[in-house]
Design a protein around this motif. Structure first.
Motif, PDB file in Angstrom:
ATOM      1  N   TYR A 168       0.847  -1.188   0.000  1.00  0.00           N
ATOM      2  CA  TYR A 168       0.000   0.000   0.000  1.00  0.00           C
ATOM      3  C   TYR A 168       0.888   1.245   0.000  1.00  0.00           C
ATOM      4  CZ  TYR A 168       0.828  -1.177   4.945  1.00  0.00           C
ATOM      5  OH  TYR A 168       1.397  -1.561   6.142  1.00  0.00           O
ATOM      6  N   TRP A 169       0.247   2.381  -0.195  1.00  0.00           N
ATOM      7  CA  TRP A 169       0.943   3.656  -0.104  1.00  0.00           C
ATOM      8  C   TRP A 169       1.098   4.062   1.355  1.00  0.00           C
ATOM      9  CZ3 TRP A 169       2.877   4.855  -4.629  1.00  0.00           C
ATOM     10  CH2 TRP A 169       2.190   4.525  -5.795  1.00  0.00           C
ATOM     11  N   VAL A 170       2.238   4.637   1.674  1.00  0.00           N
ATOM     12  CA  VAL A 170       2.485   5.178   3.012  1.00  0.00           C
ATOM     13  C   VAL A 170       2.863   6.653   2.860  1.00  0.00           C
ATOM     14  CG1 VAL A 170       4.024   5.148   5.022  1.00  0.00           C
ATOM     15  CG2 VAL A 170       3.140   3.002   4.088  1.00  0.00           C
ATOM     16  N   MET A 171       2.228   7.483   3.657  1.00  0.00           N
ATOM     17  CA  MET A 171       2.546   8.903   3.713  1.00  0.00           C
ATOM     18  C   MET A 171       3.185   9.218   5.056  1.00  0.00           C
ATOM     19  SD  MET A 171       0.001  12.217   4.091  1.00  0.00           S
ATOM     20  CE  MET A 171      -0.919  11.937   2.599  1.00  0.00           C
ATOM     21  N   VAL A 172       4.305   9.950   5.014  1.00  0.00           N
ATOM     22  CA  VAL A 172       4.849  10.534   6.230  1.00  0.00           C
ATOM     23  C   VAL A 172       4.774  12.043   6.051  1.00  0.00           C
ATOM     24  CG1 VAL A 172       7.245  10.335   5.385  1.00  0.00           C
ATOM     25  CG2 VAL A 172       6.804  10.698   7.822  1.00  0.00           C
ATOM     26  N   ALA A 173       4.126  12.707   7.019  1.00  0.00           N
ATOM     27  CA  ALA A 173       4.002  14.160   7.029  1.00  0.00           C
ATOM     28  C   ALA A 173       4.346  14.629   8.436  1.00  0.00           C
ATOM     29  CB  ALA A 173       2.594  14.593   6.614  1.00  0.00           C
ATOM     30  N   VAL A 182       3.931  12.034  11.332  1.00  0.00           N
ATOM     31  CA  VAL A 182       2.721  11.216  11.380  1.00  0.00           C
ATOM     32  C   VAL A 182       2.646  10.375  10.119  1.00  0.00           C
ATOM     33  CG1 VAL A 182       1.413  12.672  12.944  1.00  0.00           C
ATOM     34  CG2 VAL A 182       1.390  13.192  10.517  1.00  0.00           C
ATOM     35  N   LEU A 183       2.286   9.103  10.280  1.00  0.00           N
ATOM     36  CA  LEU A 183       2.268   8.155   9.171  1.00  0.00           C
ATOM     37  C   LEU A 183       0.850   7.686   8.901  1.00  0.00           C
ATOM     38  CD1 LEU A 183       5.157   7.662  10.799  1.00  0.00           C
ATOM     39  CD2 LEU A 183       5.426   5.993   8.975  1.00  0.00           C
ATOM     40  N   TYR A 184       0.506   7.618   7.603  1.00  0.00           N
ATOM     41  CA  TYR A 184      -0.805   7.173   7.138  1.00  0.00           C
ATOM     42  C   TYR A 184      -0.619   6.132   6.047  1.00  0.00           C
ATOM     43  CZ  TYR A 184      -3.236  11.061   9.466  1.00  0.00           C
ATOM     44  OH  TYR A 184      -3.757  11.916  10.396  1.00  0.00           O
ATOM     45  N   LYS A 185      -1.676   5.351   5.796  1.00  0.00           N
ATOM     46  CA  LYS A 185      -1.631   4.423   4.676  1.00  0.00           C
ATOM     47  C   LYS A 185      -2.877   4.580   3.814  1.00  0.00           C
ATOM     48  CE  LYS A 185      -3.753   0.065   6.250  1.00  0.00           C
ATOM     49  NZ  LYS A 185      -3.503  -1.384   6.446  1.00  0.00           N
ATOM     50  N   SER A 186      -2.741   4.196   2.543  1.00  0.00           N
ATOM     51  CA  SER A 186      -3.846   4.289   1.597  1.00  0.00           C
ATOM     52  C   SER A 186      -3.658   3.242   0.519  1.00  0.00           C
ATOM     53  CB  SER A 186      -3.883   5.684   0.964  1.00  0.00           C
ATOM     54  OG  SER A 186      -4.868   5.763  -0.056  1.00  0.00           O
ATOM     55  N   TYR A 187      -4.781   2.789  -0.041  1.00  0.00           N
ATOM     56  CA  TYR A 187      -4.724   1.874  -1.172  1.00  0.00           C
ATOM     57  C   TYR A 187      -4.989   2.584  -2.500  1.00  0.00           C
ATOM     58  CZ  TYR A 187      -4.652  -1.809   2.324  1.00  0.00           C
ATOM     59  OH  TYR A 187      -4.293  -2.615   3.390  1.00  0.00           O
ATOM     60  N   ASP A 188      -5.502   3.833  -2.424  1.00  0.00           N
ATOM     61  CA  ASP A 188      -5.877   4.529  -3.657  1.00  0.00           C
ATOM     62  C   ASP A 188      -5.399   5.981  -3.719  1.00  0.00           C
ATOM     63  OD1 ASP A 188      -7.505   5.755  -1.811  1.00  0.00           O
ATOM     64  OD2 ASP A 188      -9.399   5.127  -2.724  1.00  0.00           O
TER      65      ASP A 188
END
Length: 502
Positions: A168-173, A182-188
């Protein structure tokens, strides 16, 4: 503009580094290698040469040395400024912005919402997409896609994670004033789920900005991977003002765990020198890495400036360059994982044959020696020095007798120094003239420096990239001399090789 004015205005324009034609730039954004081209996007004021009207500028390069500037890629409007972010190649068209046969590039950026917008005063994450390889962009109609109701939530770096936890996609902001990544995940790329947070830790003397997260093999062993989290902060650097730090640890798809944290919570000011800095100089900030760099290399570029004086440097009509691209790797040093950085890019692509100067096995006595035949305004200097009885020794670059930037070693202090008090124009801001230091130790009894000198900068790579220092300088065009010096005794030049690019 008269010819004389144009010549004066261009005095400091770099030959080895990217700078916009006639406008302001700061943080590099959306770095990606795509279809054989390096794309550098960046914070840009398309209307002036000071900060404001934040949009994404755009330049491309085949070799990380020669750059072509393009039209503004993503422009601010009446509702939002376009703050920092990143770009991914959505190969599987998870976003639906392209097709299976023509997948898109997707930019994830911070919308800094203006008064009058529905999200006035907030910072949230938004999307834009390109179907022509990154030259034109369309903003997603359902922006923002991630809103925490925060005024300080910014600078998303998105990567593709594949591991035991899935793909999946991982965002670090960052939550900038909370000193948290802060880390988030997304499939789209449109719907995001909170994973975890990291921090505060180590340096917290200024807001956290522009994070990055990537794996690297340790000592070149692909079976031994560690994860690196970089976080830039302003102010709070080791020599004042803006800087970048890094942590080495593990990422399991949910949580980053640091193995190199020195202090948890707010920093201990007495331990600033123990933290892991990307660069010890005054002018290396907002460093982020390229997505999809060829050969699996981890390549980074930073903004070469410091928020203490960024709007005042004398480079009209353009203002601020980028650093050289650097390849970073992870090596065990004194039993701990540490980043090694080396200049990247094809310097052979520069026009014209390079001239060289060499010297070996030469003692420097107390005093300064000008090296006839080694003068130049754009050059790479490789030097190995052996200490003797001198308390300080090294080089003076871009000198003319009255001016010069001193790059030296103080062996008893274990310090590498860059002294720019006499480097040329320094009076445009009260904090610019400085002596900056970094820790350094001998390797096999010697000190090895690779120094890249340009019209307005020096980048120092010491001990094969274990320590780096990046500094702006503004010397007179006639200050092109190169000298060696020693204070209070002797030192030896084991080898010196100078490559002149201009």
């Amino acid at each position: 503009m008269t010819a004389a004015t144009a010549t004066t205005a261009e005095t400091f324009r770099p030959a080895l580094h990217y700078a916009a034609r006639s406008t302001w730039l700061n943080d590099p954004n959306g770095l990606i290698f795509h279809e054989g081209v390096f794309h550098l996007y960046y914070q840009n004021n398309p209307l002036d040469n000071v900060w404001g009207n934040m949009s994404w500028g755009h330049a491309t390069s085949p070799d990380l040395i020669t750059w072509t500037e393009h039209a503004v890629a993503i422009a601010c409007d009446e509702d939002e400024d376009i703050f920092s972010g990143s770009i991914v190649f959505d190969r599987e068209n998870t976003s639906g912005f392209g097709t299976d046969s023509a997948p898109p590039l997707v930019a994830v950026y911070t919308s800094a919402f203006k008064s009058g917008s529905a999200h006035s005063g907030l910072q949230a994450q938004s999307l834009a997409y390109s179907r022509d390889g990154g030259y034109t962009w369309t903003k997603h109609t359902a922006n923002p896609v991630l809103n925490r109701g925060s005024a300080e939530f910014r600078d998303p770096k998105v990567i593709r994670y594949t591991g035991d936890a899935g793909s999946y996609w991982v965002m670090v902001a960052v939550e900038a004033t909370d000193f948290q990544a802060v880390l988030y995940k997304s499939y789209d790329l449109k719907n995001w789920e909170l994973l975890s947070a990291f921090g505060p830790a180590n340096a917290t003397g200024g807001v956290w900005e522009c994070p990055d997260l990537f794996p690297l093999p340790v000592d070149g062993d692909p079976n031994t991977l560690r994860w690196v989290l970089t976080v830039n902060l302003n102010p709070g650097g080791p020599n004042n003002g803006s800087a970048g730090q890094y942590f080495v640890g593990d990422f399991d798809g949910t949580t980053f765990t640091s193995a190199t944290t020195v202090t948890e919570g707010l920093q201990d000011p007495d331990r600033l020198g123990e933290y892991q800095w990307l660069d010890w100089g005054r002018d290396y900030y907002a460093a982020v890495s390229f997505s999809d760099a060829p050969g699996g290399r981890r390549l980074m570029i930073a903004w070469m400036n410091n928020w203490e004086y960024a709007n005042h440097i004398p480079t009209s009509p353009w203002r601020s360059p980028m650093t050289l691209a650097r390849e970073v790797s992870l090596h065990t040093i004194d039993g701990k994982p540490r980043l090694i950085q080396r200049a990247a890019g094809d310097f052979a692509s520069l026009s014209g044959p390079a001239r060289t100067f060499s010297l070996a096995d030469t003692e420097i006595s107390d005093g300064t020696r000008i090296l006839d035949g080694a003068a130049g305004s754009v050059q790479r200097i490789d030097i190995t020095l052996a200490p003797g009885s001198a308390t300080e020794f090294g080089l003076i670059v871009r000198g003319n007798g009255d001016q010069g930037t001193r790059i030296g070693i103080r062996p008893t202090q274990g310090a590498l120094i860059v002294d720019r008090r006499d480097s040329g124009q320094t009076d445009f801001h009260e904090t610019f003239a400085s002596i900056d230091t970094a820790p350094i130790r001998t390797r096999d009894g010697s000190y090895e420096l690779s120094i890249y000198v340009d019209h307005c900068s020096v980048e120092v790579f010491a001990q094969d990239g274990q320590v780096t220092m990046t500094e702006l300088i503004f010397p007179a065009p006639t200050s092109t001399g190169l000298a060696v010096y020693a204070s209070g005794g002797t030192a030896t030049i084991t080898s010196l090789h100078v490559t002149q690019y201009a």
